[in-house]
Write an enzyme that holds these catalytic residues in place. Structure first.
Site, PDB file in Angstrom:
ATOM      1  N   LEU A  20       0.772  -1.463  -0.077  1.00 58.33           N
ATOM      2  CA  LEU A  20      -0.093  -0.107  -0.053  1.00 58.33           C
ATOM      3  C   LEU A  20       0.757   1.372   0.086  1.00 58.33           C
ATOM      4  O   LEU A  20       1.865   1.226   0.516  1.00 58.33           O
ATOM      5  CB  LEU A  20      -0.901  -0.114   1.167  1.00 58.33           C
ATOM      6  CG  LEU A  20      -2.001  -1.161   1.288  1.00 58.33           C
ATOM      7  CD1 LEU A  20      -2.644  -1.146   2.397  1.00 58.33           C
ATOM      8  CD2 LEU A  20      -2.952  -1.138   0.023  1.00 58.33           C
ATOM      9  N   CYS A  21       0.296   1.998  -0.381  1.00 58.32           N
ATOM     10  CA  CYS A  21       0.716   3.716  -0.440  1.00 58.32           C
ATOM     11  C   CYS A  21       1.598   4.017   0.889  1.00 58.32           C
ATOM     12  O   CYS A  21       0.787   3.865   2.019  1.00 58.32           O
ATOM     13  CB  CYS A  21      -0.207   4.738  -0.949  1.00 58.32           C
ATOM     14  SG  CYS A  21       0.246   6.269  -0.830  1.00 58.32           S
ATOM     15  N   PRO A  22       2.918   4.403   0.854  1.00 55.98           N
ATOM     16  CA  PRO A  22       3.606   4.556  -0.181  1.00 55.98           C
ATOM     17  C   PRO A  22       4.759   3.842  -0.697  1.00 55.98           C
ATOM     18  O   PRO A  22       5.540   4.257  -1.457  1.00 55.98           O
ATOM     19  CB  PRO A  22       4.095   6.091   0.413  1.00 55.98           C
ATOM     20  CG  PRO A  22       4.690   5.634   1.778  1.00 55.98           C
ATOM     21  CD  PRO A  22       3.178   4.787   2.254  1.00 55.98           C
ATOM     22  N   ASP A  30      -1.766  -1.172  -5.642  1.00 58.34           N
ATOM     23  CA  ASP A  30      -2.639   0.050  -5.035  1.00 58.34           C
ATOM     24  C   ASP A  30      -2.899   0.936  -6.005  1.00 58.34           C
ATOM     25  O   ASP A  30      -2.127   1.405  -6.741  1.00 58.34           O
ATOM     26  CB  ASP A  30      -1.451   0.700  -4.018  1.00 58.34           C
ATOM     27  CG  ASP A  30      -2.011   1.565  -3.153  1.00 58.34           C
ATOM     28  OD1 ASP A  30      -3.038   1.842  -2.758  1.00 58.34           O
ATOM     29  OD2 ASP A  30      -0.963   2.698  -3.072  1.00 58.34           O
TER      30      ASP A  30
END
Length: 91
Positions: free
Chosen positions: A20-22, A47
């Site tokens: 997931l981000c980042p 993502d």
């Protein structure tokens, strides 16, 4: 996740599926930091925020986003490493 090379190709693949981000763009940045200008890398990510993060990162860092394609439920971002300090303002 270990970078992998496609057989017969000059593009290194970074598998960031499930991250997931980042984290996907951070993996991309880490790889490109040590790569020579002109090196190509493909980031594979699931993502949705990578669709915003990767183009922004490339624009801000002086790299070239070559293509964005969908494959097997993930998005593949092919990036070429820009020249060193290409994103810096002239002095």
């Amino acid at each position: 996740m270990v970078p992998q090379r496609r057989a017969g190709a000059r593009v290194t693949e970074l598998d960031a599926r499930g991250l997931l981000c980042p984290l996907p763009v951070l993996r991309l940045r880490k790889f490109l930091t040590n790569a020579a200008p002109g090196t190509r890398v493909a980031l594979i990510a699931t993502d949705a925020m990578a669709a915003v993060d990767v183009p922004h990162f490339c624009a801000e860092s002086g790299h070239v986003l070559i293509s964005v394609t969908q494959e097997d439920g993930a998005t593949r971002y092919e990036v070429m490493r820009g020249a060193a300090f290409a994103c810096r303002a002239p002095v």
